[in-house]
Design a protein around this motif. Structure first.
Motif, PDB file in Angstrom:
ATOM      1  N   ILE A   6       4.312  12.544  -0.948  1.00  0.00           N
ATOM      2  CA  ILE A   6       5.678  11.820  -0.698  1.00  0.00           C
ATOM      3  C   ILE A   6       5.516  10.511  -0.085  1.00  0.00           C
ATOM      4  O   ILE A   6       4.261  10.230   0.831  1.00  0.00           O
ATOM      5  CB  ILE A   6       6.684  12.785   0.411  1.00  0.00           C
ATOM      6  CG1 ILE A   6       8.027  12.032   0.719  1.00  0.00           C
ATOM      7  CG2 ILE A   6       5.665  13.250   1.451  1.00  0.00           C
ATOM      8  CD1 ILE A   6       8.787  13.164   1.543  1.00  0.00           C
ATOM      9  N   LEU A   7       6.352   9.491  -0.395  1.00  0.00           N
ATOM     10  CA  LEU A   7       6.230   8.181   0.124  1.00  0.00           C
ATOM     11  C   LEU A   7       7.650   7.621   0.677  1.00  0.00           C
ATOM     12  O   LEU A   7       8.513   7.983   0.103  1.00  0.00           O
ATOM     13  CB  LEU A   7       5.421   7.298  -0.730  1.00  0.00           C
ATOM     14  CG  LEU A   7       6.110   6.804  -2.093  1.00  0.00           C
ATOM     15  CD1 LEU A   7       7.124   5.731  -1.782  1.00  0.00           C
ATOM     16  CD2 LEU A   7       5.265   6.397  -2.808  1.00  0.00           C
ATOM     17  N   THR A   8       7.598   6.839   1.334  1.00  0.00           N
ATOM     18  CA  THR A   8       8.801   6.024   2.021  1.00  0.00           C
ATOM     19  C   THR A   8       8.678   4.577   1.543  1.00  0.00           C
ATOM     20  O   THR A   8       7.676   3.985   2.002  1.00  0.00           O
ATOM     21  CB  THR A   8       9.277   6.322   3.282  1.00  0.00           C
ATOM     22  OG1 THR A   8       8.181   5.893   4.280  1.00  0.00           O
ATOM     23  CG2 THR A   8       9.451   7.930   3.567  1.00  0.00           C
ATOM     24  N   GLY A   9       9.804   3.871   1.035  1.00  0.00           N
ATOM     25  CA  GLY A   9       9.519   2.268   0.703  1.00  0.00           C
ATOM     26  C   GLY A   9      10.806   1.901   1.078  1.00  0.00           C
ATOM     27  O   GLY A   9      11.806   2.296   1.346  1.00  0.00           O
ATOM     28  N   GLY A  10      10.638   0.335   1.204  1.00  0.00           N
ATOM     29  CA  GLY A  10      11.642  -0.550   1.671  1.00  0.00           C
ATOM     30  C   GLY A  10      11.899  -0.369   3.182  1.00  0.00           C
ATOM     31  O   GLY A  10      11.121   0.131   3.960  1.00  0.00           O
ATOM     32  N   GLY A  11      13.255  -0.877   3.428  1.00  0.00           N
ATOM     33  CA  GLY A  11      13.427  -1.077   4.863  1.00  0.00           C
ATOM     34  C   GLY A  11      13.750   0.455   5.342  1.00  0.00           C
ATOM     35  O   GLY A  11      14.222   1.294   4.546  1.00  0.00           O
ATOM     36  N   GLY A  37       0.859  12.777   2.403  1.00  0.00           N
ATOM     37  CA  GLY A  37       1.594  11.502   2.672  1.00  0.00           C
ATOM     38  C   GLY A  37       0.901  10.457   2.262  1.00  0.00           C
ATOM     39  O   GLY A  37      -0.215  10.321   2.286  1.00  0.00           O
ATOM     40  N   ILE A  38       1.752   9.328   1.717  1.00  0.00           N
ATOM     41  CA  ILE A  38       1.266   8.180   1.145  1.00  0.00           C
ATOM     42  C   ILE A  38       1.975   7.111   2.354  1.00  0.00           C
ATOM     43  O   ILE A  38       3.040   6.970   2.354  1.00  0.00           O
ATOM     44  CB  ILE A  38       1.597   7.867  -0.211  1.00  0.00           C
ATOM     45  CG1 ILE A  38       1.049   8.959  -1.338  1.00  0.00           C
ATOM     46  CG2 ILE A  38       1.279   6.566  -0.756  1.00  0.00           C
ATOM     47  CD1 ILE A  38       1.911  10.005  -1.720  1.00  0.00           C
ATOM     48  N   ARG A  39       0.932   6.501   2.719  1.00  0.00           N
ATOM     49  CA  ARG A  39       1.245   5.601   3.697  1.00  0.00           C
ATOM     50  C   ARG A  39       1.869   4.001   3.292  1.00  0.00           C
ATOM     51  O   ARG A  39       1.148   3.669   2.273  1.00  0.00           O
ATOM     52  CB  ARG A  39      -0.091   4.887   4.626  1.00  0.00           C
ATOM     53  CG  ARG A  39      -0.660   6.201   5.385  1.00  0.00           C
ATOM     54  CD  ARG A  39      -1.414   5.426   6.424  1.00  0.00           C
ATOM     55  NE  ARG A  39      -2.483   6.416   6.823  1.00  0.00           N
ATOM     56  CZ  ARG A  39      -2.379   7.529   7.878  1.00  0.00           C
ATOM     57  NH1 ARG A  39      -1.313   7.493   8.285  1.00  0.00           N
ATOM     58  NH2 ARG A  39      -3.588   8.154   8.067  1.00  0.00           N
ATOM     59  N   ASP A  40       2.714   3.609   3.862  1.00  0.00           N
ATOM     60  CA  ASP A  40       3.138   2.346   3.581  1.00  0.00           C
ATOM     61  C   ASP A  40       3.877   2.061   2.115  1.00  0.00           C
ATOM     62  O   ASP A  40       3.400   1.249   1.355  1.00  0.00           O
ATOM     63  CB  ASP A  40       2.317   1.176   3.878  1.00  0.00           C
ATOM     64  CG  ASP A  40       1.957   1.204   5.337  1.00  0.00           C
ATOM     65  OD1 ASP A  40       2.672   1.850   6.426  1.00  0.00           O
ATOM     66  OD2 ASP A  40       0.681   0.876   5.703  1.00  0.00           O
TER      67      ASP A  40
END
Ligand code: F6P
Length: 361
Positions: A6-11, A37-40
Protein backbone atom coordinates in the motif's frame (compact mmCIF):
# COMPACT_ATOMS: atom_id res chain seq x y z
CA UNK A 1 -0.05 -16.33 1.97
CA UNK A 2 -0.98 -13.25 -0.01
CA UNK A 3 1.29 -10.22 0.09
CA UNK A 4 -0.21 -6.77 -0.35
CA UNK A 5 1.49 -3.40 -0.75
CA UNK A 6 0.00 0.00 0.00
CA UNK A 7 1.19 3.51 -0.82
CA UNK A 8 -0.20 7.03 -0.52
CA UNK A 9 0.66 9.62 -3.18
CA UNK A 10 0.03 13.28 -3.99
CA UNK A 11 -1.18 15.86 -1.47
CA UNK A 12 -2.23 14.36 1.85
CA UNK A 13 -5.87 14.30 2.94
CA UNK A 14 -7.41 13.56 6.32
CA UNK A 15 -8.48 9.91 6.36
CA UNK A 16 -5.41 8.36 4.71
CA UNK A 17 -4.47 6.61 7.95
CA UNK A 18 -7.97 5.20 8.28
CA UNK A 19 -7.57 3.54 4.85
CA UNK A 20 -4.18 2.12 5.79
CA UNK A 21 -5.51 0.81 9.09
CA UNK A 22 -8.51 -0.88 7.46
CA UNK A 23 -6.35 -2.47 4.76
CA UNK A 24 -3.86 -3.84 7.27
CA UNK A 25 -6.39 -5.08 9.81
CA UNK A 26 -8.61 -6.79 7.23
CA UNK A 27 -5.64 -8.28 5.37
CA UNK A 28 -4.43 -9.82 8.64
CA UNK A 29 -7.81 -10.81 10.10
CA UNK A 30 -9.68 -12.04 7.07
CA UNK A 31 -7.02 -13.09 4.60
CA UNK A 32 -4.16 -14.08 6.93
CA UNK A 33 -2.02 -12.09 4.52
CA UNK A 34 0.85 -9.71 5.02
CA UNK A 35 1.06 -6.04 4.15
CA UNK A 36 4.04 -3.87 3.31
CA UNK A 37 3.94 -0.09 3.29
CA UNK A 38 5.76 1.90 0.65
CA UNK A 39 7.13 5.22 1.83
CA UNK A 40 6.53 8.50 0.02
CA UNK A 41 4.42 7.28 -2.87
CA UNK A 42 6.17 5.41 -5.68
CA UNK A 43 9.51 6.83 -4.48
CA UNK A 44 9.64 4.13 -1.83
CA UNK A 45 10.27 1.50 -4.48
CA UNK A 46 13.63 3.06 -5.31
CA UNK A 47 14.68 4.67 -2.01
CA UNK A 48 16.64 2.93 0.76
CA UNK A 49 14.31 1.67 3.53
CA UNK A 50 11.38 2.51 1.25
CA UNK A 51 9.51 -0.69 2.07
CA UNK A 52 8.51 -1.80 5.54
CA UNK A 53 6.20 -4.31 7.13
CA UNK A 54 2.84 -3.08 8.38
CA UNK A 55 1.53 -5.17 11.23
CA UNK A 56 -1.22 -4.61 13.78
CA UNK A 57 1.13 -2.58 16.00
CA UNK A 58 2.05 -0.27 13.13
CA UNK A 59 -1.56 0.84 12.63
CA UNK A 60 -2.59 1.02 16.28
CA UNK A 61 -3.88 4.47 17.28
CA UNK A 62 -3.69 6.03 13.83
CA UNK A 63 -7.42 6.36 13.11
CA UNK A 64 -7.74 9.95 14.41
CA UNK A 65 -4.41 11.10 13.00
CA UNK A 66 -4.19 13.43 10.02
CA UNK A 67 -1.58 12.99 7.30
CA UNK A 68 -0.26 9.56 6.36
CA UNK A 69 2.05 7.27 8.30
CA UNK A 70 3.48 6.18 4.95
CA UNK A 71 4.53 9.66 3.87
CA UNK A 72 3.66 11.01 0.46
CA UNK A 73 5.26 12.80 -2.46
CA UNK A 74 3.97 15.28 -4.99
CA UNK A 75 6.91 14.83 -7.33
CA UNK A 76 7.04 11.07 -7.37
CA UNK A 77 5.82 10.40 -10.88
CA UNK A 78 7.94 7.43 -12.03
CA UNK A 79 7.25 8.32 -15.66
CA UNK A 80 8.69 11.82 -15.24
CA UNK A 81 10.74 11.88 -12.05
CA UNK A 82 12.63 15.09 -11.39
CA UNK A 83 16.08 14.53 -9.97
CA UNK A 84 19.11 16.77 -9.57
CA UNK A 85 22.18 15.62 -11.47
CA UNK A 86 25.34 17.72 -11.54
CA UNK A 87 23.46 20.75 -10.27
CA UNK A 88 20.77 20.45 -12.96
CA UNK A 89 17.20 19.18 -12.65
CA UNK A 90 16.55 16.43 -15.13
CA UNK A 91 13.44 14.38 -15.87
CA UNK A 92 13.83 10.60 -15.89
CA UNK A 93 11.42 7.79 -16.74
CA UNK A 94 12.08 5.15 -14.09
CA UNK A 95 8.74 3.39 -14.48
CA UNK A 96 10.44 0.24 -15.82
CA UNK A 97 12.73 0.07 -12.80
CA UNK A 98 9.81 0.60 -10.44
CA UNK A 99 7.74 -2.09 -12.16
CA UNK A 100 10.73 -4.48 -11.86
CA UNK A 101 11.12 -3.64 -8.17
CA UNK A 102 7.42 -4.19 -7.57
CA UNK A 103 7.57 -7.58 -9.28
CA UNK A 104 10.68 -8.49 -7.28
CA UNK A 105 8.72 -7.85 -4.08
CA UNK A 106 6.26 -10.52 -5.22
CA UNK A 107 3.24 -8.40 -4.33
CA UNK A 108 -0.10 -10.00 -5.11
CA UNK A 109 -1.59 -6.50 -5.27
CA UNK A 110 -0.59 -2.90 -4.80
CA UNK A 111 -3.20 -0.59 -3.27
CA UNK A 112 -2.64 2.97 -4.44
CA UNK A 113 -4.36 5.70 -2.44
CA UNK A 114 -4.28 8.99 -4.27
CA UNK A 115 -5.89 11.79 -6.19
CA UNK A 116 -6.15 12.03 -9.95
CA UNK A 117 -2.38 12.43 -10.50
CA UNK A 118 -1.43 9.38 -8.43
CA UNK A 119 -4.29 7.30 -9.81
CA UNK A 120 -3.17 8.14 -13.35
CA UNK A 121 0.27 6.82 -12.49
CA UNK A 122 -1.41 3.72 -11.03
CA UNK A 123 -3.29 3.23 -14.29
CA UNK A 124 -0.08 3.47 -16.31
CA UNK A 125 1.67 1.06 -13.96
CA UNK A 126 -1.21 -1.37 -14.37
CA UNK A 127 -0.55 -1.24 -18.13
CA UNK A 128 2.97 -2.42 -17.26
CA UNK A 129 1.49 -5.45 -15.54
CA UNK A 130 1.44 -4.13 -11.96
CA UNK A 131 -1.66 -5.46 -10.15
CA UNK A 132 -3.12 -2.20 -8.81
CA UNK A 133 -6.27 -1.28 -6.94
CA UNK A 134 -7.08 2.43 -6.53
CA UNK A 135 -8.58 4.35 -3.61
CA UNK A 136 -9.67 7.96 -4.30
CA UNK A 137 -8.56 10.63 -1.84
CA UNK A 138 -8.57 14.37 -2.16
CA UNK A 139 -9.95 17.32 -0.29
CA UNK A 140 -10.90 18.75 -3.71
CA UNK A 141 -13.57 16.05 -4.30
CA UNK A 142 -12.78 16.22 -8.02
CA UNK A 143 -12.63 12.52 -8.92
CA UNK A 144 -15.31 11.16 -11.15
CA UNK A 145 -17.42 8.07 -10.51
CA UNK A 146 -17.42 8.56 -6.75
CA UNK A 147 -19.89 10.89 -5.12
CA UNK A 148 -17.35 11.93 -2.58
CA UNK A 149 -13.70 11.44 -1.75
CA UNK A 150 -12.48 11.21 1.82
CA UNK A 151 -10.71 14.33 3.05
CA UNK A 152 -13.34 16.57 1.53
CA UNK A 153 -15.60 16.56 4.57
CA UNK A 154 -12.79 17.55 6.92
CA UNK A 155 -11.69 20.38 4.63
CA UNK A 156 -15.28 21.50 4.34
CA UNK A 157 -15.68 21.63 8.11
CA UNK A 158 -12.47 23.63 8.53
CA UNK A 159 -13.60 26.06 5.85
CA UNK A 160 -17.07 26.38 7.34
CA UNK A 161 -15.67 27.10 10.78
CA UNK A 162 -13.45 29.77 9.24
CA UNK A 163 -16.49 31.40 7.64
CA UNK A 164 -18.35 31.31 10.96
CA UNK A 165 -15.41 33.00 12.65
CA UNK A 166 -15.09 35.62 9.93
CA UNK A 167 -18.74 36.59 10.35
CA UNK A 168 -18.34 38.10 13.81
CA UNK A 169 -15.31 40.18 12.96
CA UNK A 170 -16.82 41.25 9.61
CA UNK A 171 -19.95 42.42 11.39
CA UNK A 172 -18.07 44.30 14.11
CA UNK A 173 -15.92 46.23 11.63
CA UNK A 174 -18.50 46.60 8.83
CA UNK A 175 -16.06 44.94 6.48
CA UNK A 176 -16.00 42.60 3.56
CA UNK A 177 -14.11 39.45 4.55
CA UNK A 178 -12.79 37.36 1.69
CA UNK A 179 -11.83 33.74 2.34
CA UNK A 180 -9.70 32.01 -0.30
CA UNK A 181 -10.15 28.26 -0.30
CA UNK A 182 -8.43 25.33 -1.97
CA UNK A 183 -9.92 23.03 -4.58
CA UNK A 184 -7.74 23.53 -7.64
CA UNK A 185 -10.06 23.49 -10.70
CA UNK A 186 -13.11 22.33 -8.78
CA UNK A 187 -15.29 24.60 -6.67
CA UNK A 188 -16.73 22.03 -4.27
CA UNK A 189 -15.01 23.28 -1.12
CA UNK A 190 -15.97 26.92 -1.73
CA UNK A 191 -19.53 26.10 -2.79
CA UNK A 192 -20.32 23.66 0.01
CA UNK A 193 -18.56 25.66 2.74
CA UNK A 194 -19.97 28.90 1.38
CA UNK A 195 -23.49 27.53 1.63
CA UNK A 196 -22.87 25.90 5.01
CA UNK A 197 -21.17 29.03 6.36
CA UNK A 198 -23.64 31.60 5.05
CA UNK A 199 -21.40 33.36 2.54
CA UNK A 200 -22.95 36.20 0.56
CA UNK A 201 -20.78 35.66 -2.50
CA UNK A 202 -19.31 32.34 -3.68
CA UNK A 203 -16.82 32.30 -6.53
CA UNK A 204 -15.91 28.97 -8.12
CA UNK A 205 -13.85 27.96 -11.17
CA UNK A 206 -16.89 26.57 -12.96
CA UNK A 207 -18.59 30.00 -13.04
CA UNK A 208 -16.26 32.84 -14.13
CA UNK A 209 -17.11 35.98 -12.20
CA UNK A 210 -17.58 39.65 -12.90
CA UNK A 211 -15.88 41.67 -10.10
CA UNK A 212 -18.58 44.35 -10.43
CA UNK A 213 -21.24 41.77 -9.57
CA UNK A 214 -19.48 41.24 -6.23
CA UNK A 215 -19.52 45.00 -5.58
CA UNK A 216 -23.21 45.15 -6.49
CA UNK A 217 -23.99 42.43 -3.97
CA UNK A 218 -21.97 44.16 -1.24
CA UNK A 219 -23.70 47.47 -2.02
CA UNK A 220 -27.16 45.88 -2.05
CA UNK A 221 -26.50 44.50 1.43
CA UNK A 222 -25.33 47.91 2.65
CA UNK A 223 -28.43 49.53 1.13
CA UNK A 224 -30.62 47.07 3.00
CA UNK A 225 -28.84 47.88 6.27
CA UNK A 226 -26.26 45.08 6.49
CA UNK A 227 -22.84 46.64 6.37
CA UNK A 228 -20.71 43.52 6.15
CA UNK A 229 -20.35 40.74 3.60
CA UNK A 230 -18.60 37.40 3.40
CA UNK A 231 -17.02 36.19 0.16
CA UNK A 232 -15.87 32.56 -0.28
CA UNK A 233 -13.56 32.29 -3.26
CA UNK A 234 -12.06 29.14 -4.68
CA UNK A 235 -8.35 29.41 -5.53
CA UNK A 236 -9.17 28.36 -9.09
CA UNK A 237 -11.88 30.97 -9.69
CA UNK A 238 -11.21 33.39 -12.50
CA UNK A 239 -12.75 36.61 -13.78
CA UNK A 240 -14.87 36.47 -16.91
CA UNK A 241 -12.57 36.65 -19.91
CA UNK A 242 -9.54 36.28 -17.63
CA UNK A 243 -7.21 33.53 -16.50
CA UNK A 244 -6.68 31.71 -13.22
CA UNK A 245 -4.17 33.40 -10.94
CA UNK A 246 -0.98 31.69 -9.81
CA UNK A 247 1.04 32.51 -6.72
CA UNK A 248 4.06 30.58 -8.01
CA UNK A 249 4.66 29.82 -11.67
CA UNK A 250 5.75 26.36 -12.78
CA UNK A 251 9.46 25.76 -12.43
CA UNK A 252 11.77 22.86 -13.11
CA UNK A 253 10.81 21.23 -9.82
CA UNK A 254 7.09 21.81 -9.36
CA UNK A 255 3.89 22.61 -11.16
CA UNK A 256 2.39 26.12 -10.96
CA UNK A 257 0.60 26.83 -7.68
CA UNK A 258 -2.76 28.58 -7.69
CA UNK A 259 -3.20 31.53 -5.35
CA UNK A 260 -3.93 35.24 -5.43
CA UNK A 261 -7.50 35.48 -6.64
CA UNK A 262 -8.68 36.26 -3.09
CA UNK A 263 -6.34 39.24 -2.87
CA UNK A 264 -7.47 40.43 -6.28
CA UNK A 265 -11.14 40.23 -5.22
CA UNK A 266 -10.45 41.89 -1.87
CA UNK A 267 -8.57 44.78 -3.51
CA UNK A 268 -11.25 45.24 -6.16
CA UNK A 269 -14.04 45.41 -3.60
CA UNK A 270 -12.10 47.89 -1.46
CA UNK A 271 -11.37 50.09 -4.48
CA UNK A 272 -14.76 49.91 -6.18
CA UNK A 273 -17.34 49.34 -3.44
CA UNK A 274 -15.73 51.78 -1.04
CA UNK A 275 -15.74 49.38 1.90
CA UNK A 276 -12.89 47.99 3.92
CA UNK A 277 -11.96 44.49 2.89
CA UNK A 278 -9.64 41.87 4.35
CA UNK A 279 -8.38 38.60 2.98
CA UNK A 280 -7.82 35.27 4.72
CA UNK A 281 -6.11 32.46 2.82
CA UNK A 282 -6.98 29.22 4.59
CA UNK A 283 -4.37 27.16 2.73
CA UNK A 284 -3.09 23.89 4.12
CA UNK A 285 -5.13 24.19 7.31
CA UNK A 286 -7.80 22.57 5.14
CA UNK A 287 -5.65 19.48 4.73
CA UNK A 288 -4.14 19.11 8.17
CA UNK A 289 -5.42 17.70 11.42
CA UNK A 290 -7.76 14.98 12.51
CA UNK A 291 -10.33 13.65 10.02
CA UNK A 292 -14.03 14.09 10.73
CA UNK A 293 -16.07 11.04 11.70
CA UNK A 294 -17.50 10.98 8.16
CA UNK A 295 -14.04 10.89 6.58
CA UNK A 296 -12.88 8.14 8.95
CA UNK A 297 -16.01 6.14 8.15
CA UNK A 298 -15.71 6.59 4.39
CA UNK A 299 -11.96 5.96 4.35
CA UNK A 300 -12.41 2.81 6.42
CA UNK A 301 -15.08 1.50 4.05
CA UNK A 302 -12.88 2.34 1.06
CA UNK A 303 -9.97 0.50 2.69
CA UNK A 304 -12.13 -2.55 3.33
CA UNK A 305 -13.40 -2.62 -0.25
CA UNK A 306 -9.89 -2.12 -1.62
CA UNK A 307 -8.38 -5.08 0.23
CA UNK A 308 -11.29 -7.26 -0.90
CA UNK A 309 -10.70 -6.25 -4.53
CA UNK A 310 -6.99 -6.90 -4.07
CA UNK A 311 -7.58 -10.35 -2.54
CA UNK A 312 -10.01 -11.28 -5.32
CA UNK A 313 -7.48 -10.23 -7.97
CA UNK A 314 -9.75 -7.57 -9.45
CA UNK A 315 -7.11 -5.13 -10.67
CA UNK A 316 -7.27 -1.83 -12.55
CA UNK A 317 -10.31 -0.92 -10.43
CA UNK A 318 -10.99 1.95 -8.02
CA UNK A 319 -13.34 1.84 -5.05
CA UNK A 320 -16.08 4.48 -5.10
CA UNK A 321 -19.17 5.68 -3.27
CA UNK A 322 -22.38 5.63 -5.29
CA UNK A 323 -25.88 5.96 -3.82
CA UNK A 324 -24.50 5.29 -0.36
CA UNK A 325 -22.95 1.98 -1.43
CA UNK A 326 -19.29 1.18 -1.92
CA UNK A 327 -18.80 -0.06 -5.47
CA UNK A 328 -15.82 -0.39 -7.78
CA UNK A 329 -15.26 1.24 -11.15
CA UNK A 330 -12.53 1.00 -13.77
CA UNK A 331 -9.69 3.48 -13.41
CA UNK A 332 -10.69 4.75 -16.87
CA UNK A 333 -14.18 5.59 -15.69
CA UNK A 334 -12.74 7.41 -12.71
CA UNK A 335 -10.11 9.37 -14.60
CA UNK A 336 -11.27 10.06 -18.13
CA UNK A 337 -13.51 12.97 -17.15
CA UNK A 338 -12.76 15.12 -14.08
CA UNK A 339 -15.61 15.89 -11.70
CA UNK A 340 -16.69 19.52 -11.48
CA UNK A 341 -19.49 21.51 -9.87
CA UNK A 342 -22.54 21.46 -12.12
CA UNK A 343 -23.37 25.14 -12.68
CA UNK A 344 -26.99 24.12 -13.27
CA UNK A 345 -27.18 21.59 -10.45
CA UNK A 346 -29.41 21.83 -7.41
CA UNK A 347 -26.71 23.20 -5.07
CA UNK A 348 -25.96 26.18 -7.31
CA UNK A 349 -29.67 26.75 -7.92
CA UNK A 350 -30.35 26.70 -4.21
CA UNK A 351 -27.47 29.09 -3.56
CA UNK A 352 -28.91 31.49 -6.10
CA UNK A 353 -32.37 31.06 -4.57
CA UNK A 354 -30.95 32.02 -1.21
CA UNK A 355 -29.70 35.27 -2.71
CA UNK A 356 -26.04 34.22 -2.74
CA UNK A 357 -24.18 35.83 -5.62
CA UNK A 358 -22.11 33.47 -7.77
CA UNK A 359 -20.44 36.52 -9.24
CA UNK A 360 -22.11 36.24 -12.63
CA UNK A 361 -25.27 38.28 -12.08
O1 F6P B 1 -5.27 18.77 -4.48
C1 F6P B 1 -5.26 19.13 -3.14
C2 F6P B 1 -4.68 20.51 -2.97
O2 F6P B 1 -4.73 20.83 -1.59
C3 F6P B 1 -5.34 21.59 -3.82
O3 F6P B 1 -6.57 22.01 -3.29
C4 F6P B 1 -4.25 22.64 -3.80
O4 F6P B 1 -4.33 23.46 -4.94
C5 F6P B 1 -3.00 21.82 -3.84
O5 F6P B 1 -3.33 20.54 -3.36
C6 F6P B 1 -1.86 22.37 -3.04
O6 F6P B 1 -0.76 21.54 -3.22
P1 F6P B 1 0.60 21.65 -2.41
O7 F6P B 1 0.44 20.80 -1.19
O8 F6P B 1 1.60 21.13 -3.35
O9 F6P B 1 0.80 23.08 -2.04
Amino acid sequence: MKRFGILTGGGDAPGLNAVIRAVVKIALNEYRGEVVGIRDGFDGFVEPDGIFKLDAAAVRGILPRGGTILGTANRGNPFARKVKRGGQWVVEDISGLIADNIHALKLDALIVVGGDGTLRIAREMSMKGVPVVGVPKTIDNDINATEITFGFDTALNVATEALDRLHSTAESHHRVMVLELMGRDAGFIALHAGMAGGADVILIPEIPFNPDAICRKVQARIDSGTKFSIVAVSEGARPQGGEQIYAIPANEVSVARLGGVGQMVSNYVADHAGVESRLTVLGHLQRGGSPTAFDRWLATRFGGAAIRLAAEGRFGRMVALQNGQIVDVSLDEALDVPKRVDPNGDAVRTARGLGISLGDD
